[in-house]
Design a protein around this motif. Structure first.
Motif, PDB file in Angstrom:
ATOM      1  N   THR A  55       0.868  -1.252  -0.067  1.00 13.29           N
ATOM      2  CA  THR A  55       0.146   0.077  -0.171  1.00 13.29           C
ATOM      3  C   THR A  55       0.774   1.318   0.139  1.00 13.29           C
ATOM      4  O   THR A  55       2.108   1.233  -0.030  1.00 13.29           O
ATOM      5  CB  THR A  55      -0.820   0.123   1.184  1.00 13.29           C
ATOM      6  OG1 THR A  55      -0.265   0.272   2.413  1.00 13.29           O
ATOM      7  CG2 THR A  55      -1.747  -1.167   1.352  1.00 13.29           C
ATOM      8  N   GLY A  56       0.243   2.319  -0.016  1.00 17.72           N
ATOM      9  CA  GLY A  56       1.053   3.617  -0.080  1.00 17.72           C
ATOM     10  C   GLY A  56       0.099   4.638   0.881  1.00 17.72           C
ATOM     11  O   GLY A  56      -1.088   4.379   1.320  1.00 17.72           O
ATOM     12  N   ARG A  57       0.528   5.836   0.885  1.00 14.02           N
ATOM     13  CA  ARG A  57      -0.096   6.961   1.361  1.00 14.02           C
ATOM     14  C   ARG A  57      -1.611   7.016   0.836  1.00 14.02           C
ATOM     15  O   ARG A  57      -1.731   6.901  -0.367  1.00 14.02           O
ATOM     16  CB  ARG A  57       0.415   8.176   1.194  1.00 14.02           C
ATOM     17  CG  ARG A  57       1.773   8.123   2.145  1.00 14.02           C
ATOM     18  CD  ARG A  57       2.342   9.647   1.942  1.00 14.02           C
ATOM     19  NE  ARG A  57       3.078   9.792   0.712  1.00 14.02           N
ATOM     20  CZ  ARG A  57       4.103   9.042   0.386  1.00 14.02           C
ATOM     21  NH1 ARG A  57       4.931   8.434   1.114  1.00 14.02           N
ATOM     22  NH2 ARG A  57       4.689   9.264  -0.979  1.00 14.02           N
ATOM     23  N   GLY A  58      -2.550   7.262   1.541  1.00 13.03           N
ATOM     24  CA  GLY A  58      -4.039   7.361   1.175  1.00 13.03           C
ATOM     25  C   GLY A  58      -4.911   6.358   0.745  1.00 13.03           C
ATOM     26  O   GLY A  58      -5.728   6.260   0.251  1.00 13.03           O
ATOM     27  N   LYS A  59      -4.381   5.352   1.236  1.00 17.06           N
ATOM     28  CA  LYS A  59      -4.800   3.887   0.682  1.00 17.06           C
ATOM     29  C   LYS A  59      -5.588   2.979   1.893  1.00 17.06           C
ATOM     30  O   LYS A  59      -5.924   1.977   2.002  1.00 17.06           O
ATOM     31  CB  LYS A  59      -3.635   2.855   0.134  1.00 17.06           C
ATOM     32  CG  LYS A  59      -3.062   3.508  -1.077  1.00 17.06           C
ATOM     33  CD  LYS A  59      -4.116   3.478  -2.398  1.00 17.06           C
ATOM     34  CE  LYS A  59      -3.381   3.937  -3.616  1.00 17.06           C
ATOM     35  NZ  LYS A  59      -3.963   3.595  -4.785  1.00 17.06           N
ATOM     36  N   ARG A  60      -5.594   3.795   3.052  1.00 16.64           N
ATOM     37  CA  ARG A  60      -6.473   3.093   4.250  1.00 16.64           C
ATOM     38  C   ARG A  60      -7.500   2.410   3.995  1.00 16.64           C
ATOM     39  O   ARG A  60      -8.023   1.284   4.596  1.00 16.64           O
ATOM     40  CB  ARG A  60      -6.649   4.162   5.269  1.00 16.64           C
ATOM     41  CG  ARG A  60      -5.153   4.393   6.326  1.00 16.64           C
ATOM     42  CD  ARG A  60      -5.271   3.324   7.579  1.00 16.64           C
ATOM     43  NE  ARG A  60      -6.526   3.386   8.125  1.00 16.64           N
ATOM     44  CZ  ARG A  60      -6.736   3.815   9.165  1.00 16.64           C
ATOM     45  NH1 ARG A  60      -6.138   5.005   9.508  1.00 16.64           N
ATOM     46  NH2 ARG A  60      -8.073   3.938   9.699  1.00 16.64           N
ATOM     47  N   ALA A  61      -8.292   3.031   2.988  1.00 17.16           N
ATOM     48  CA  ALA A  61      -9.742   2.401   2.562  1.00 17.16           C
ATOM     49  C   ALA A  61      -9.784   0.860   2.501  1.00 17.16           C
ATOM     50  O   ALA A  61     -10.402   0.166   2.652  1.00 17.16           O
ATOM     51  CB  ALA A  61     -10.425   3.217   1.966  1.00 17.16           C
ATOM     52  N   ILE A  62      -8.507   0.672   1.624  1.00 18.10           N
ATOM     53  CA  ILE A  62      -8.527  -0.776   1.302  1.00 18.10           C
ATOM     54  C   ILE A  62      -8.252  -1.814   2.730  1.00 18.10           C
ATOM     55  O   ILE A  62      -8.974  -2.741   2.802  1.00 18.10           O
ATOM     56  CB  ILE A  62      -7.174  -1.079   0.323  1.00 18.10           C
ATOM     57  CG1 ILE A  62      -7.268  -0.241  -0.872  1.00 18.10           C
ATOM     58  CG2 ILE A  62      -6.895  -2.531   0.200  1.00 18.10           C
ATOM     59  CD1 ILE A  62      -5.976  -0.039  -1.795  1.00 18.10           C
ATOM     60  N   GLU A  63      -7.652  -1.359   3.395  1.00 12.30           N
ATOM     61  CA  GLU A  63      -7.553  -2.234   4.896  1.00 12.30           C
ATOM     62  C   GLU A  63      -8.665  -2.224   5.553  1.00 12.30           C
ATOM     63  O   GLU A  63      -9.290  -3.226   6.082  1.00 12.30           O
ATOM     64  CB  GLU A  63      -6.169  -1.533   5.740  1.00 12.30           C
ATOM     65  CG  GLU A  63      -4.908  -1.733   5.191  1.00 12.30           C
ATOM     66  CD  GLU A  63      -4.013  -0.853   6.025  1.00 12.30           C
ATOM     67  OE1 GLU A  63      -3.885  -1.172   7.209  1.00 12.30           O
ATOM     68  OE2 GLU A  63      -3.142  -0.043   5.545  1.00 12.30           O
ATOM     69  N   ASP A  64      -9.525  -1.007   5.589  1.00 10.59           N
ATOM     70  CA  ASP A  64     -10.570  -0.937   6.214  1.00 10.59           C
ATOM     71  C   ASP A  64     -11.767  -2.021   5.558  1.00 10.59           C
ATOM     72  O   ASP A  64     -12.883  -2.488   6.303  1.00 10.59           O
ATOM     73  CB  ASP A  64     -11.278   0.380   6.308  1.00 10.59           C
ATOM     74  CG  ASP A  64     -10.303   1.307   7.271  1.00 10.59           C
ATOM     75  OD1 ASP A  64      -9.896   0.505   8.196  1.00 10.59           O
ATOM     76  OD2 ASP A  64     -10.546   2.458   7.153  1.00 10.59           O
ATOM     77  N   HIS A  65     -11.813  -2.054   4.126  1.00 10.47           N
ATOM     78  CA  HIS A  65     -12.460  -2.882   3.494  1.00 10.47           C
ATOM     79  C   HIS A  65     -12.608  -4.294   3.730  1.00 10.47           C
ATOM     80  O   HIS A  65     -13.387  -5.120   3.732  1.00 10.47           O
ATOM     81  CB  HIS A  65     -12.404  -2.578   1.889  1.00 10.47           C
ATOM     82  CG  HIS A  65     -13.448  -3.287   1.077  1.00 10.47           C
ATOM     83  ND1 HIS A  65     -14.813  -2.898   1.183  1.00 10.47           N
ATOM     84  CD2 HIS A  65     -13.222  -4.481   0.378  1.00 10.47           C
ATOM     85  CE1 HIS A  65     -15.344  -3.777   0.574  1.00 10.47           C
ATOM     86  NE2 HIS A  65     -14.699  -4.499  -0.152  1.00 10.47           N
ATOM     87  N   PHE A  66     -11.148  -4.593   4.034  1.00  7.88           N
ATOM     88  CA  PHE A  66     -10.997  -6.219   4.271  1.00  7.88           C
ATOM     89  C   PHE A  66     -10.938  -6.321   6.112  1.00  7.88           C
ATOM     90  O   PHE A  66     -10.134  -7.074   6.568  1.00  7.88           O
ATOM     91  CB  PHE A  66      -9.889  -6.747   3.927  1.00  7.88           C
ATOM     92  CG  PHE A  66     -10.042  -6.592   2.118  1.00  7.88           C
ATOM     93  CD1 PHE A  66     -10.716  -7.880   1.764  1.00  7.88           C
ATOM     94  CD2 PHE A  66      -9.345  -5.884   1.238  1.00  7.88           C
ATOM     95  CE1 PHE A  66     -11.057  -7.768   0.374  1.00  7.88           C
ATOM     96  CE2 PHE A  66      -9.659  -5.642  -0.114  1.00  7.88           C
ATOM     97  CZ  PHE A  66     -10.361  -6.835  -0.330  1.00  7.88           C
ATOM     98  N   ASP A  67     -11.821  -5.602   6.794  1.00  2.27           N
ATOM     99  CA  ASP A  67     -11.885  -5.661   8.295  1.00  2.27           C
ATOM    100  C   ASP A  67     -13.278  -5.613   8.604  1.00  2.27           C
ATOM    101  O   ASP A  67     -14.225  -5.073   7.660  1.00  2.27           O
ATOM    102  CB  ASP A  67     -10.814  -4.482   8.811  1.00  2.27           C
ATOM    103  CG  ASP A  67     -10.526  -4.777  10.276  1.00  2.27           C
ATOM    104  OD1 ASP A  67     -11.120  -5.803  10.783  1.00  2.27           O
ATOM    105  OD2 ASP A  67      -9.847  -4.264  10.679  1.00  2.27           O
ATOM    106  N   VAL A  68     -13.478  -5.686   9.839  1.00  2.00           N
ATOM    107  CA  VAL A  68     -14.972  -5.578  10.356  1.00  2.00           C
ATOM    108  C   VAL A  68     -15.187  -4.116  10.620  1.00  2.00           C
ATOM    109  O   VAL A  68     -14.312  -3.481  10.749  1.00  2.00           O
ATOM    110  CB  VAL A  68     -15.080  -6.553  11.667  1.00  2.00           C
ATOM    111  CG1 VAL A  68     -16.412  -6.206  12.140  1.00  2.00           C
ATOM    112  CG2 VAL A  68     -14.719  -7.832  11.408  1.00  2.00           C
TER     113      VAL A  68
END
Ligand code: UTP
Length: 275
Positions: A55-68
């Motif tokens: 990942t890189g800066r500004g990509k947090r939404a990807i981690e959140d998508h694969f979480d509860v």
């Protein structure tokens, strides 16, 4: 056995600005699902459940998508909307997710090398989630894993593109082994139509053997000052073997507006046909 699938998702997605200014392009939805979820589903279908992200800066939404998402899930608990999360919940329960960050976006080769710490020393797949692929009978990665088990070398998925579009791709040349298989002898990143050795373009699906990491480490930046995976693969092809595979199915370049619209129309037709 291949178990890991690497998703380089650190790029800036400049072809899709301003949509990608504050949102990762991999989260852009085709119908109701983000691009990256299609990619992870394809990996799981191929038996690859260790999902690794660069990942890189500004990509947090990807981690959140694969979480509860506790608040949201609590809010819709017991309502008819809960089933809309069935697909992603099922995916999360089957996979493990690991993340590492690319600090400077120095190209796809550099992003893959950044993934070395989480991928380790085994063969692995790479999915570029903005290339949305639909296989005919099996997904494209599943087709490639089968080939890997036969050839035990790096495999790249290719498709024929119009000659005036070759400059958007890595382009290969080689010796035909069968209708769909070519042993790679040459590869050029983003050639002009005059320089291109063919119109066979590499798309965003790879299976790589781990010796690729040392090769990338010793690969100088190429086209556009970026470390190109194409340059590393060419060395691997010359020193060993790389197979190019004309996959069965369809691919949409969802990193471009027109490819994204085509993919959306294609999926909407299928959705309507299902009723
Ligand atoms: P692209 O060139 O398609 O993605 O790279 P991009 O750079 O994000 O998009 P544009 O061209 O500016 O619109 C192919 C893949 O490699 C990743 C991207 O996230 C994309 O999935 N990538 C690219 C990285 O992770 N790091 C990089 O330094 C470059």
């Amino acid at each position: 056995m291949i178990k890991k699938c690497l998703f380089p998702v650190a790029g800036y997605g400049t072809r899709f600005l301003p949509a990608t200014k504050a949102m990762p392009k991999e989260i852009l939805p085709v119908l109701d699902k983000p691009l990256v979820q299609y990619g992870v589903e394809e990996a799981v279908e191929a038996g690859l459940k260790d999902i690794c992200f660069v990942t890189g800066r500004g990509k947090r939404a990807i981690e959140d998508h694969f979480d509860v998402s506790y608040e949201l899930e609590h809010q819709i608990e017991g309502t008819g909307k809960e089933r809309m999360l069935d697909g992603i919940r099922n995916l999360i329960s089957q996979c493990t997710f690991s993340y590492t960050r690319q600090i400077n976006m120095r190209g796809l080769g550099d992003a893959i090398l950044t993934g070395r710490t989480i991928v380790g020393d085994s063969p692995f797949a790479v999915v570029l989630a903005d290339d949305l692929c639909f296989g005919e009978t099996a997904g494209v990665l599943a087709q490639m894993v089968k080939l890997y088990n036969q050839f035990r070398c790096s495999i790249v998925a290719i498709e024929e593109v119009p000659h005036d579009q070759v400059s958007s791709y890595g382009v290969i040349d080689g010796e035909a082994l069968s209708d769909r298989l070519i042993r790679v002898t040459d590869m050029v990143e983003k050639p002009s139509p005059e320089e291109a050795p063919s119109n066979l373009a590499i798309i965003g699906r790879y299976i790589l053997t781990p010796d690729i990491f040392d090769i990338i480490e010793n690969t100088e930046p190429g086209k556009n000052g970026e470390v190109q995976i194409t340059d590393a693969l060419l060395r691997q092809a010359k020193e060993g073997c790389v197979i190019a595979y004309k996959f069965e199915g369809r691919r949409f370049d969802c990193g471009s507006v027109s490819g994204f619209v085509d993919a959306t129309n294609y999926c909407f037709e299928k959705y309507k046909a299902k009723g």
